[in-house]
Design an enzyme around this catalytic site. Structure first.
Site, short mmCIF file in Angstrom:
data_model
loop_
_atom_site.label_atom_id
_atom_site.label_comp_id
_atom_site.label_asym_id
_atom_site.label_seq_id
_atom_site.Cartn_x
_atom_site.Cartn_y
_atom_site.Cartn_z
N ARG A 105 0.89 -1.17 0.00
CA ARG A 105 0.00 0.00 0.00
C ARG A 105 0.92 1.21 0.00
NH1 ARG A 105 -5.37 1.02 1.86
NH2 ARG A 105 -5.67 3.07 2.78
N HIS A 132 -6.93 1.43 -7.01
CA HIS A 132 -7.25 0.67 -5.80
C HIS A 132 -8.06 -0.58 -6.21
CE1 HIS A 132 -7.62 -0.20 -1.71
NE2 HIS A 132 -8.36 0.79 -1.27
N GLN A 135 -10.12 -2.87 -3.61
CA GLN A 135 -11.38 -2.27 -3.17
C GLN A 135 -12.46 -2.46 -4.22
OE1 GLN A 135 -12.16 -0.35 -0.13
NE2 GLN A 135 -14.14 -0.93 -0.98
N ASP A 223 -16.55 9.03 -2.76
CA ASP A 223 -15.36 8.80 -1.93
C ASP A 223 -15.01 10.12 -1.27
OD1 ASP A 223 -13.15 7.64 -0.78
OD2 ASP A 223 -11.97 7.55 -2.62
N CYS A 265 -16.09 3.54 0.06
CA CYS A 265 -15.03 2.63 0.52
C CYS A 265 -14.57 2.93 1.93
CB CYS A 265 -13.87 2.63 -0.47
SG CYS A 265 -13.07 4.24 -0.66
N ARG A 293 -14.16 -6.69 1.59
CA ARG A 293 -12.72 -6.60 1.38
C ARG A 293 -12.07 -7.93 1.79
NH1 ARG A 293 -10.03 -1.76 1.34
NH2 ARG A 293 -8.27 -3.09 0.73
#
Length: 306
Positions: A105, A132, A135, A223, A265, A293
């Site tokens: 990450r 991402h 996700q 988001d 998310c 997830r």
């Protein structure tokens, strides 16, 4: 020797492969719920590298490996020679001698690609400044749980055209759904990814208003306006006045399909990108999304390591 199976981005894998991983995510979740818990990754070890803080990514990868019978080693650059100047290539070479896979990450998409190029074990993109993909696999799993197969559905994205928007564009092409993106011109997704979608006949549309995006949509997504992966948030002020017209509230949700769901998310900043009435309302499935997830990433780990 078979090629190393990296999970770097949705545009890097073909549609049948991603469909198979998604189908397995559904199967793994169902199996876990009914108590069928086969340790298919017993004695396998995943190294997780976090250059950015994380709640869902850290916990879901760690727990996912444990549920599959494996283990994790959590690393931060400050705890490694990487934090004192060791090259990504050398770090990848060493870790490849110790562990079975690496999840990273990082704010740097290129760092993630360099790690994959230099290593000999699978590398998984746990988030970069550009994309991402893990996700997105959880998001698609959530849509399919609530609305059936995502192919042919309409998804509305509103807000910043950030790394999540980029992965939604990739997903629209690979999973064959319509994606309406409403965002200010300044915060539109990268032109390169929009051109990629066009080259692959993606049903992806940039629209001017949130109303255009959400009308009759099966799913509404937004988001945070200050993405954790977004270096702009560190280097410049995000012009929230430009983003405020794209806030999701009860009025905009009412324009979507009557059975539409709301995704985010997380972390959610209620009152900014979405109102509390939507985030905490009956159409919100954000906690199902967070749970997925775990199962989507178990399917990714299984695909990479078996």
């Amino acid at each position: 020797m078979s090629a190393t199976k990296h999970f770097l981005d949705l545009d890097a894998l073909d549609a049948p492969t991603l469909r198979a991983i998604m189908d397995d995510a559904h199967a793994l979740k169902a199996a876990w719920k009914r108590g069928d818990r086969e340790p298919i990754l017993k004695h396998r070890v995943l190294a997780t590298i976090f250059e950015k803080p994380s709640t869902r990514t850290r916990v879901s990868f760690d727990l996912g490996m444990r549920q599959l019978g494996g283990e994790t080693i959590n690393l931060s650059p400050a705890d490694m020679q990487l934090g004192r100047g060791e090259t990504v290539g050398d770090t990848a070479g060493v870790l490849s001698r110790y562990v079975d896979a690496i999840m990273i990450r990082t704010v740097s998409h290129q760092r993630m690609l360099d790690l994959a190029d230099a290593g000999t074990v699978p590398v998984i993109n746990g988030l970069t400044d550009r994309t991402h993909p893990c996700q997105l696999m959880a998001d698609i799993q959530t849509v399919e749980e609530h609305r059936g197969p995502i192919a042919g559905k309409t998804i509305a994205w509103a807000g910043d055209g950030n790394n999540m928007a980029c992965s939604w564009i990739h997903a629209a092409v690979r999973f064959n759904f319509r994606l309406n993106i409403a965002c200010p011109e300044r915060y539109r997704p990268e032109q390169e990814v929009l051109e990629w979608a066009e080259q692959h006949q993606g049903d992806v549309h940039i629209v001017d208003t949130v109303e255009e995006a959400v009308t009759a949509a099966d799913c509404v997504v937004t988001d945070t306006w200050k993405s954790m992966s977004d270096e702009r948030a560190e280097s410049e002020a995000i012009e929230t006045n430009l983003l405020e017209p794209y806030r999701i509230d009860g009025r905009t949700m009412a324009m979507a399909d009557k059975d539409a769901i709301f995704l985010h998310c997380m972390p959610v900043y209620r009152g900014n990108e979405v109102t509390s009435e939507v985030a905490d309302g009956p159409q919100s499935v954000i906690f199902d999304e967070a749970e997925n997830r775990l199962h989507a990433q178990k399917a990714i780990l299984k695909w990479c390591l078996t």
